[in-house]
Design an enzyme around this catalytic site. Structure first.
Site, PDB file in Angstrom:
ATOM      1  N   TRP A 119     -13.010 -10.150   2.359  1.00  0.00           N
ATOM      2  CA  TRP A 119     -12.085 -10.718   3.360  1.00  0.00           C
ATOM      3  C   TRP A 119     -11.101  -9.620   3.738  1.00  0.00           C
ATOM      4  O   TRP A 119     -10.239  -9.252   2.947  1.00  0.00           O
ATOM      5  CB  TRP A 119     -11.382 -11.903   2.740  1.00  0.00           C
ATOM      6  N   ASP A 120     -11.229  -9.133   4.941  1.00  0.00           N
ATOM      7  CA  ASP A 120     -10.446  -7.980   5.379  1.00  0.00           C
ATOM      8  C   ASP A 120      -9.268  -8.409   6.264  1.00  0.00           C
ATOM      9  O   ASP A 120      -9.215  -9.541   6.762  1.00  0.00           O
ATOM     10  CB  ASP A 120     -11.382  -7.045   6.165  1.00  0.00           C
ATOM     11  N   MET A 121      -8.346  -7.496   6.482  1.00  0.00           N
ATOM     12  CA  MET A 121      -7.197  -7.739   7.376  1.00  0.00           C
ATOM     13  C   MET A 121      -6.735  -6.369   7.847  1.00  0.00           C
ATOM     14  O   MET A 121      -6.071  -5.644   7.112  1.00  0.00           O
ATOM     15  CB  MET A 121      -6.087  -8.422   6.575  1.00  0.00           C
ATOM     16  N   ASN A 122      -7.137  -6.016   9.081  1.00  0.00           N
ATOM     17  CA  ASN A 122      -6.996  -4.616   9.493  1.00  0.00           C
ATOM     18  C   ASN A 122      -5.871  -4.298  10.466  1.00  0.00           C
ATOM     19  O   ASN A 122      -5.876  -3.226  11.059  1.00  0.00           O
ATOM     20  CB  ASN A 122      -8.320  -4.120  10.076  1.00  0.00           C
ATOM     21  N   ARG A 130      -5.625  -1.041  15.861  1.00  0.00           N
ATOM     22  CA  ARG A 130      -7.092  -0.947  15.740  1.00  0.00           C
ATOM     23  C   ARG A 130      -7.787  -1.798  16.824  1.00  0.00           C
ATOM     24  O   ARG A 130      -8.741  -2.507  16.554  1.00  0.00           O
ATOM     25  CB  ARG A 130      -7.558  -1.386  14.352  1.00  0.00           C
ATOM     26  N   ASP A 189     -21.195  -5.202   5.600  1.00  0.00           N
ATOM     27  CA  ASP A 189     -19.810  -5.028   6.053  1.00  0.00           C
ATOM     28  C   ASP A 189     -19.699  -5.326   7.543  1.00  0.00           C
ATOM     29  O   ASP A 189     -20.588  -5.967   8.143  1.00  0.00           O
ATOM     30  CB  ASP A 189     -19.331  -3.606   5.682  1.00  0.00           C
ATOM     31  N   ASP A 190     -18.655  -4.865   8.143  1.00  0.00           N
ATOM     32  CA  ASP A 190     -18.330  -5.118   9.551  1.00  0.00           C
ATOM     33  C   ASP A 190     -19.510  -4.795  10.471  1.00  0.00           C
ATOM     34  O   ASP A 190     -20.262  -3.847  10.215  1.00  0.00           O
ATOM     35  CB  ASP A 190     -17.145  -4.199   9.908  1.00  0.00           C
ATOM     36  N   ASP A 202      -9.134   2.347   1.113  1.00  0.00           N
ATOM     37  CA  ASP A 202     -10.231   2.890   1.916  1.00  0.00           C
ATOM     38  C   ASP A 202     -10.554   4.309   1.484  1.00  0.00           C
ATOM     39  O   ASP A 202     -11.600   4.854   1.841  1.00  0.00           O
ATOM     40  CB  ASP A 202      -9.840   2.916   3.401  1.00  0.00           C
ATOM     41  N   TRP A 215      -1.613   3.930   4.347  1.00  0.00           N
ATOM     42  CA  TRP A 215      -3.067   3.749   4.379  1.00  0.00           C
ATOM     43  C   TRP A 215      -3.726   4.919   3.636  1.00  0.00           C
ATOM     44  O   TRP A 215      -3.336   6.077   3.821  1.00  0.00           O
ATOM     45  CB  TRP A 215      -3.559   3.705   5.832  1.00  0.00           C
TER      46      TRP A 215
END
Ligand code: GLA
Length: 756
Positions: A478-481, A444, A367-368, A549, A201
């Site tokens: 499109w996120d994937m955390n 997370r 964003d989020d 990030d 990361w």
């Protein structure tokens, strides 16, 4: 047709101006590999090229040592257990519990264009049929009643061949595919070093170069995504090859799930290279009358070193991978994440957007944190309804207000995820990935939704498409955390659990396909905690990827350099963030940050409301500069003039330089970056690349002229570096500052134009 088949020798020769790929049918009926590399004459028979020798104690296909031994025969499809002893490309369990089989040549077909798979697996695509030709070779095991189709697609204008394989079960019993690599490439020698792209990361795709040892070297992902740890990609450099010369091969996978890359050197110093779905935990049940198709793998060849290889990769991706139907080219965006995190309301967003518009941005991305109850990252994933506390007038109202300002509107989503604190979990605890009898690991504070279950994908599609429609979006992030642990579905049948990982990613592609078809005017940017899913599979649906990030420009020099070997600049999300970076806490200037971000999609990720006027002025100029050069940056040829990585990929150089030049060799943009100021340095020169040798170029800032050959051989001399003359000190000559090389974290853009 760029496939030549000789009936007499049973030799196949795929070719275009740049490459030849040759294989033939061995006397046993198995496919033997002959050659891949620089284009060879077409009218020759190359099947005399043998790779096997009569070493003592080998096993042969019959009791005659002049016959074939698979131990050192180069092959197209090595299978398990037939005297090869190296890593197999295909391993199947049959109804009798055995893994024995033998696939023999039965015929072939050449078709114009590509075979379009009707499922959701992403694949390369020519713009018209003439740009590609596909050879389909059929192999059969008559006893097993199983057919293999090997697909080879050659692109006419690029040194690129893609490969896939289909296993077709014509038997009356189910077969279990345990391993099915997308490609196997055998080399008769092992004089290659391995370049791969490793990380973590916030430290994605750092270049790692190593020698290959005898035996197996393998890397991959078991995390459910392609991951930040290793990219689904590697490069083989023949001895002597480097950035600008020599023979290099790039192998990559159009896939976003668990992959494995493996390299094996056997006792005769031959190299076998593979890439495909990771066999760890994988097992696919092919029922009678059904088939299994692998993801497509891409082979790129260059005899002009790594820069030739990345040029070919970039062209291939731009022409044949990236979706064509989105409305606009990348916009200069502002994303509110690092400006507000979860702490915003409608007024904050409107203020941010208005400031960004004033600076020259075209797109605002929320964003989020916009959906119900999402006040932090502990809750609400899965509940895709607007949070009326933060946005009391609804998402449409906000989007309309932003559109009224003349900005496009974008929204962040994370469709594959769920928090336990959510309405969705209350209703469907069985939709979480895991096993009901075991505790689930958490990442997370969140869990994965079981995308191997079509019901889950349908539900998420319904809600996400509804919110995207309501919000009238122009862009989606499109996120994937979190990665996948406890890879188990609570709804899949027991015999299909080995299919979970692949089915999960097929579910993701299914949702991508549905959303990108309905919202075909919308730009999709993929993201997975930054760049943990920067791969060709994602790029086939989403035209750009959030590279990392980590927005610290010093770190970005390494991340973006590593990424540039594989992916084009127009796919690399790059933003200017706050002076004190939120990831590393390193302080650098906005100018330095902007000069790094310009070699990508360019955007802002900082609180522009509280900027000093001089910084606003700078950002206005920088955004205008990016817009003026966007076409050159995104469509031109990219070169690494100085990489942050030394040739063995470990230490970092202090100076980094990139450049782009358009195909007509008219316009040039060079970026040069110094990390730390070093006392009493040597004169520093940049040796430009890809220019017209005969032409004269004028530097925009100084109006000085140089010939192309001069810039490429004598080099462009950089300003005086840290020489001990402190212009910043009282009495110093302030007119010249800030100057490149004076101080840490300095940068310079050099623009040159061909003089007509
Ligand atoms: C990930 C992304 C960030 C941001 C956050 C939001 O970390 O990479 O850019 O969107 O999620 O939670």
């Amino acid at each position: 047709m760029p496939v030549k088949y000789s009936k007499k020798t049973e030799q196949f020769h795929l070719y275009n101006d740049q490459v030849s790929y040759i294989f033939h049918v061995l006397p046993t009926g198995v496919l033997g590999h002959v050659y891949y590399g620089q284009r060879l004459p077409l009218d020759r028979d190359y099947t005399y090229q043998k790779s096997h020798m009569n070493h003592v104690l080998k096993v042969f296909t019959a009791d005659d040592e002049s016959l074939i031994s698979y131990e050192d025969t180069l092959q197209e499809l090595p299978v398990y257990g037939r005297g090869d002893f190296r890593e197999e490309a295909l391993r199947i369990h049959y109804r009798d519990g055995s893994m024995m089989n033998q696939f023999l040549y039965r015929g072939h077909e050449v078709v114009q264009g590509v075979i379009i798979d009707t499922s959701v697996l992403p694949q390369s695509m020519p713009n018209n049929k003439d740009e590609a030709t596909t050879l389909i070779v059929t192999l059969k095991d008559d006893y097993r009643k199983v057919t293999i189709e090997m697909f080879y697609t050659i692109y006419e204008k690029l040194p690129v061949i893609t490969r896939r394989m289909k296993v077709i079960n014509n038997d009356t019993a189910t077969i279990a595919v345990d391993k099915c690599a997308s490609l196997n490439l055998d080399f008769s020698e092992a004089n290659y070093s391995l370049m791969k792209f490793d990380g973590a990361w916030a430290r994605e795709r750092h270049v790692a170069v190593s020698d290959l040892p005898m035996g197996m070297t393998s890397f991959g992902s078991t995390k459910g995504n392609s991951s930040a740890n290793h990219n689904p990609n590697y490069i083989l450099l023949q001895e002597g090859a480097d950035e600008d010369q020599g023979c290099v091969y790039g192998l990559s996978l159009i896939y976003s799930g668990n992959f494995e890359a493996s390299l094996e050197i056997n006792q005769y110093h031959q190299l076998r290279a593979q890439i495909g779905i990771n066999p760890s935990g994988f097992n696919w049940q092919v029922e009678p009358g059904c088939s299994f198709l692998t993801p497509e793998a891409v082979m790129t060849y260059s005899n002009s070193g790594l820069s030739g290889l990345s040029k070919a990769n970039h062209s291939f991706i731009k022409c044949h991978i990236l979706p064509k139907d989105h409305r606009k080219e990348a916009q200069v965006l502002i994303n509110n994440w690092e400006a507000t995190y979860f702490d915003f309301d409608e007024a904050t967003i409107i203020d941010l957007a208005a400031e960004a518009k004033e600076l020259g941005a075209n797109l605002f991305v929320l964003d989020d944190g916009w959906f119900v109850g999402r006040k932090d990252d502990y809750r609400a994933l899965g509940d895709w309804f607007v949070d009326e506390q933060k946005l009391p007038n609804g998402i449409r109202h906000l989007s309309d207000e932003i559109h009224k300002m003349g900005l496009d509107f974008g929204l962040w989503i994370e469709p594959e995820m769920i928090n336990l604190e959510s309405k969705l979990y209350e209703q469907h605890p069985e939709w979480v990935v895991g096993h009901s009898k075991y505790s689930m690991s958490v990442g997370r504070h969140q869990y994965l939704l079981d995308f191997s279950n079509p019901e889950v994908v349908d539900y998420i599609h319904k809600h996400i498409s509804s919110i995207l429609r309501e919000a009238n979006v122009d862009y989606v992030k499109w996120d994937m955390n979190r990665v996948c642990s406890e890879p188990n579905s609570m709804t899949l049948k027991p015999e299909n659990q080995g299919e979970f990982g692949h089915r999960f990613i097929l579910g993701v592609y299914d949702l991508y396909k549905r959303l990108t078809s309905e919202f075909n005017q919308v730009t999709f940017e993929s993201c997975a905690s930054g760049g943990a899913r920067f791969d060709l599979g994602m790029l086939a649906y989403a035209v750009q990827t959030w590279t990392s990030d980590n927005t610290d420009p010093v770190e970005r020099l390494s991340i973006q350099t590593g990424t540039s070997y594989l992916y084009p600049l127009k796919s690399m999300g790059s933003h200017v963030s706050a002076k004190v970076n939120h990831q590393t806490l390193r302080k650098t200037s906005l100018l330095y940050k902007s000069h790094v971000a310009i070699f990508g999609t360019y955007g802002l990720e900082l609180d522009v409301r509280h900027m000093e006027e001089k910084d606003k002025k700078l950002m206005r100029e920088q955004i205008a500069l990016f817009k003026a050069y966007k076409n050159l940056i995104h469509e031109g040829d990219f070169y690494r003039l100085i990489s942050p990585f030394t040739p063995n990929g470990t230490n970092h150089n202090n100076l980094v330089s990139w450049m782009v030049v358009d195909q007509g060799q008219e316009e040039v943009l060079v970026g040069v970056y110094q990390t730390l100021a070093k006392p009493s340095p040597n004169i520093q020169r940049l040796y430009l690349k890809g220019l017209d040798k005969e032409a004269v170029y004028r530097e925009q800032l100084t109006q000085k002229t140089y010939s192309g050959i001069e810039l490429m051989t004598l080099g462009y001399i950089l300003d005086d570096f840290f020489t001990g003359i402190f212009s910043e000190m009282p009495g110093g000559n302030k007119e010249n500052q800030p100057r490149f090389g004076h101080g840490d974290f300095t940068s310079k853009l050099i623009m040159l134009t061909k003089v007509k």
